[in-house]
Scaffold this active site. Structure first.
Site, PDB file in Angstrom:
ATOM      1  N   ARG A 171       0.854  -1.182   0.042  1.00 23.22           N
ATOM      2  CA  ARG A 171       0.136   0.093   0.168  1.00 23.22           C
ATOM      3  C   ARG A 171       0.905   1.169  -0.030  1.00 23.22           C
ATOM      4  O   ARG A 171       1.715   1.518   0.706  1.00 23.22           O
ATOM      5  CB  ARG A 171      -0.825   0.069   1.422  1.00 23.22           C
ATOM      6  CG  ARG A 171      -1.634   1.408   1.543  1.00 23.22           C
ATOM      7  CD  ARG A 171      -2.526   1.299   2.250  1.00 23.22           C
ATOM      8  NE  ARG A 171      -3.853   0.572   2.116  1.00 23.22           N
ATOM      9  CZ  ARG A 171      -5.183   0.739   2.479  1.00 23.22           C
ATOM     10  NH1 ARG A 171      -5.130   1.432   3.694  1.00 23.22           N
ATOM     11  NH2 ARG A 171      -5.865   0.154   2.108  1.00 23.22           N
ATOM     12  N   HIS A 193      -7.257   0.968  -6.236  1.00 26.62           N
ATOM     13  CA  HIS A 193      -7.762   0.171  -5.122  1.00 26.62           C
ATOM     14  C   HIS A 193      -8.200  -1.270  -5.723  1.00 26.62           C
ATOM     15  O   HIS A 193      -9.543  -1.424  -5.400  1.00 26.62           O
ATOM     16  CB  HIS A 193      -8.352   0.785  -4.056  1.00 26.62           C
ATOM     17  CG  HIS A 193      -8.522   0.284  -2.724  1.00 26.62           C
ATOM     18  ND1 HIS A 193      -7.722  -1.007  -2.299  1.00 26.62           N
ATOM     19  CD2 HIS A 193      -9.059   0.526  -1.453  1.00 26.62           C
ATOM     20  CE1 HIS A 193      -7.726  -1.247  -1.027  1.00 26.62           C
ATOM     21  NE2 HIS A 193      -8.663  -0.447  -0.570  1.00 26.62           N
ATOM     22  N   GLN A 197     -10.078  -3.656  -3.366  1.00 29.43           N
ATOM     23  CA  GLN A 197     -11.488  -3.152  -2.934  1.00 29.43           C
ATOM     24  C   GLN A 197     -12.475  -3.687  -3.960  1.00 29.43           C
ATOM     25  O   GLN A 197     -13.734  -3.968  -3.601  1.00 29.43           O
ATOM     26  CB  GLN A 197     -11.251  -1.736  -2.674  1.00 29.43           C
ATOM     27  CG  GLN A 197     -12.677  -1.064  -2.191  1.00 29.43           C
ATOM     28  CD  GLN A 197     -13.357  -1.404  -0.926  1.00 29.43           C
ATOM     29  OE1 GLN A 197     -12.497  -1.739   0.041  1.00 29.43           O
ATOM     30  NE2 GLN A 197     -14.235  -2.122  -0.573  1.00 29.43           N
ATOM     31  N   ASP A 256     -17.310   7.113  -1.250  1.00 30.26           N
ATOM     32  CA  ASP A 256     -15.905   7.007  -0.521  1.00 30.26           C
ATOM     33  C   ASP A 256     -15.582   8.445   0.066  1.00 30.26           C
ATOM     34  O   ASP A 256     -16.106   9.452  -0.415  1.00 30.26           O
ATOM     35  CB  ASP A 256     -14.746   6.567  -1.505  1.00 30.26           C
ATOM     36  CG  ASP A 256     -13.548   6.344  -0.779  1.00 30.26           C
ATOM     37  OD1 ASP A 256     -13.611   5.918   0.587  1.00 30.26           O
ATOM     38  OD2 ASP A 256     -12.404   6.319  -1.352  1.00 30.26           O
ATOM     39  N   CYS A 259     -16.529   1.977   0.755  1.00 33.94           N
ATOM     40  CA  CYS A 259     -15.210   1.102   1.212  1.00 33.94           C
ATOM     41  C   CYS A 259     -14.663   1.289   2.282  1.00 33.94           C
ATOM     42  O   CYS A 259     -14.137   0.426   2.927  1.00 33.94           O
ATOM     43  CB  CYS A 259     -14.142   1.510   0.015  1.00 33.94           C
ATOM     44  SG  CYS A 259     -13.435   2.894   0.516  1.00 33.94           S
ATOM     45  N   ARG A 289     -13.825  -8.388   1.651  1.00 32.69           N
ATOM     46  CA  ARG A 289     -12.568  -8.121   1.510  1.00 32.69           C
ATOM     47  C   ARG A 289     -11.582  -9.550   1.928  1.00 32.69           C
ATOM     48  O   ARG A 289     -10.810  -9.978   1.175  1.00 32.69           O
ATOM     49  CB  ARG A 289     -11.915  -7.016   2.527  1.00 32.69           C
ATOM     50  CG  ARG A 289     -12.344  -5.482   2.300  1.00 32.69           C
ATOM     51  CD  ARG A 289     -11.879  -5.081   0.645  1.00 32.69           C
ATOM     52  NE  ARG A 289     -10.488  -4.953   0.636  1.00 32.69           N
ATOM     53  CZ  ARG A 289      -9.876  -4.243   1.165  1.00 32.69           C
ATOM     54  NH1 ARG A 289     -10.271  -2.858   1.600  1.00 32.69           N
ATOM     55  NH2 ARG A 289      -8.417  -4.099   1.108  1.00 32.69           N
TER      56      ARG A 289
HETATM   57  N1   CP Z   1     -11.348  -0.065   2.322  1.00 36.21           N
HETATM   58  C1   CP Z   1      -9.956  -0.030   2.784  1.00 36.21           C
HETATM   59  O1   CP Z   1      -8.994  -0.281   2.145  1.00 36.21           O
HETATM   60  O2   CP Z   1      -9.801  -0.047   4.185  1.00 36.21           O
HETATM   61  P1   CP Z   1      -8.564   0.289   5.154  1.00 36.21           P
HETATM   62  O3   CP Z   1      -7.724   1.474   4.526  1.00 36.21           O
HETATM   63  O4   CP Z   1      -8.904  -0.059   6.594  1.00 36.21           O
HETATM   64  O5   CP Z   1      -7.577  -0.919   4.644  1.00 36.21           O
HETATM   65  N1  NVA Z   2      -9.660   6.881  -1.183  1.00 39.09           N
HETATM   66  C1  NVA Z   2      -9.638   6.320   0.176  1.00 39.09           C
HETATM   67  C2  NVA Z   2      -9.652   4.967   0.361  1.00 39.09           C
HETATM   68  C3  NVA Z   2      -9.258   4.379   1.804  1.00 39.09           C
HETATM   69  C4  NVA Z   2      -9.561   3.018   1.809  1.00 39.09           C
HETATM   70  C5  NVA Z   2      -8.090   6.620   0.471  1.00 39.09           C
HETATM   71  O1  NVA Z   2      -7.016   6.705  -0.690  1.00 39.09           O
HETATM   72  O2  NVA Z   2      -7.796   7.256   1.536  1.00 39.09           O
END
Ligand code: CP
Ligand code: NVA
Length: 314
Positions: free
Chosen positions: A111, A138, A141, A233, A273, A301
């Site tokens: 990530r 993502h 997701q 989101d 999400c 997930r």
């Molecule tokens: N939706 C999602 O990816 O959540 P986190 O940021 O908690 O991993």
């Molecule tokens: N769009 C959000 C998603 C979090 C899971 C971010 O990137 O922070």
């Protein structure tokens, strides 16, 4: 024991783009099987002794815990590798990190900020690399989103999805995944928050082949009318904290409240999400209301990523 297809072994999952609808269908079918097995507490140790490393350069609740628990349910182990604790945080290159970690691990989740960094890690890794979120996408997701929509509505093709708010990473992956499955996707955002044009163009091209559609609008009400899924989101993604005040101003009017849900019609479910910010992109009443499928979505997930791991890890 559940049968796992062999042809995806060794594949990366850095973007939805690289997986065909058939590959994704294989994954969704396996995810449903694994969910049933887990529900009935039947062991399914598909990855005994395998190790997953998870590099996090941003925080996470769902991604971290679902991958960690998922790997343990498959009989393997997972290591949380905070980037600041790795030599990566002191300037070791992604190339060298990938080459070394591939000698210990059987798969790597990352990530991070730049999508190019995930691709760079994948280029130099001998084990599959999985995108756990970047500024641009993502894909994990999107897997859980597809799984949840299919569970709730019994189909993907022809399902009308209205995505509201910021045309961000989550929007991009869902748009492309939807296009692969013939969904009718509309993103309702202010002009300046539209999803990235190259992804829109690609999704539109893919949708032509699947019989789906991809549309952009700045009219949230029109977008939700007749939609089967309302999706939103956060308005301020990780790394955009400095823009928060501006974003709150610009995105007002694109949040999901009970009135907007009523506009969609009685068939509509609500997805997010997570994490959610009550009173911004969604109200607490909607998130915890009867039409919300977000807790199933969060659970999925786990099942979708277990299927992904079982398919790609050798
Ligand atoms: N939706 C999602 O990816 O959540 P986190 O940021 O908690 O991993
Ligand atoms: N769009 C959000 C998603 C979090 C899971 C971010 O990137 O922070």
């Amino acid at each position: 024991m559940v049968a796992v297809a062999e042809h995806l072994k060794g594949r990366n999952f850095t973007a939805v783009r690289d997986w065909s609808p058939e590959d994704l269908k294989t994954l969704l079918a396996l995810a449903a099987e694994l969910k049933a097995l887990q529900r009935s507490r039947e062991p399914h140790l598909l990855l005994p002794g395998r190790a997953l490393g998870m590099i996090f350069q941003k925080p996470s609740t769902r991604t971290r815990v679902s991958f960690e628990v998922g790997m343990s349910q498959l009989g393997g182990t997972a290591l949380h590798l905070s980037a600041s604790d790795l030599q990566l945080g002191r300037g070791e290159t992604l190339k060298d990190t990938a080459m070394v970690l591939s000698r210990y691990l059987d798969a790597i989740v990352i990530r991070t900020f730049a999508q190019a960094d995930v691709e760079e890690l994948a280029r130099h890794s001998r084990v599959p690399v999985i995108n756990g979120l970047t500024d641009a996408s993502h894909p994990c997701q999107a897997l859980a989103d597809l799984m949840t929509i299919r569970e709730r509505l019994g189909r993907l093709s022809g399902v009308r999805v209205a995505y509201l708010g910021d045309g961000n990473n989550v929007c991009a992956s869902l748009m492309l995944a939807g296009a692969k499955f013939g969904m009718r996707f509309v993103a309702a955002t202010p002009m300046a928050y539209r999803p990235e044009p190259a992804t829109v163009k690609l999704a539109m091209r893919v949708a032509v082949q699947s019989g789906g559609t991809v549309e952009l609008t700045d009219d949230a009400r029109a977008a939700v009318r007749g939609s089967d899924v309302l999706y939103t989101d956060v308005w301020t993604s990780m790394g955009q904290e400095d823009e928060r005040e501006r974003r709150l101003r610009d995105l007002r009017g694109f949040g999901i409240d009970e009135e907007l849900v009523a506009e969609a019609g009685p068939q509509a479910i609500v997805l997010h999400c997570l994490p959610a910010h009550y009173g911004e992109e969604i109200t607490e009443a909607v998130l915890h209301g009867a039409r919300s499928a977000v807790w199933d979505q969060a659970e999925n997930r786990l099942h979708a990523q277990k299927a992904l791991l079982a398919l790609v890890v050798r």
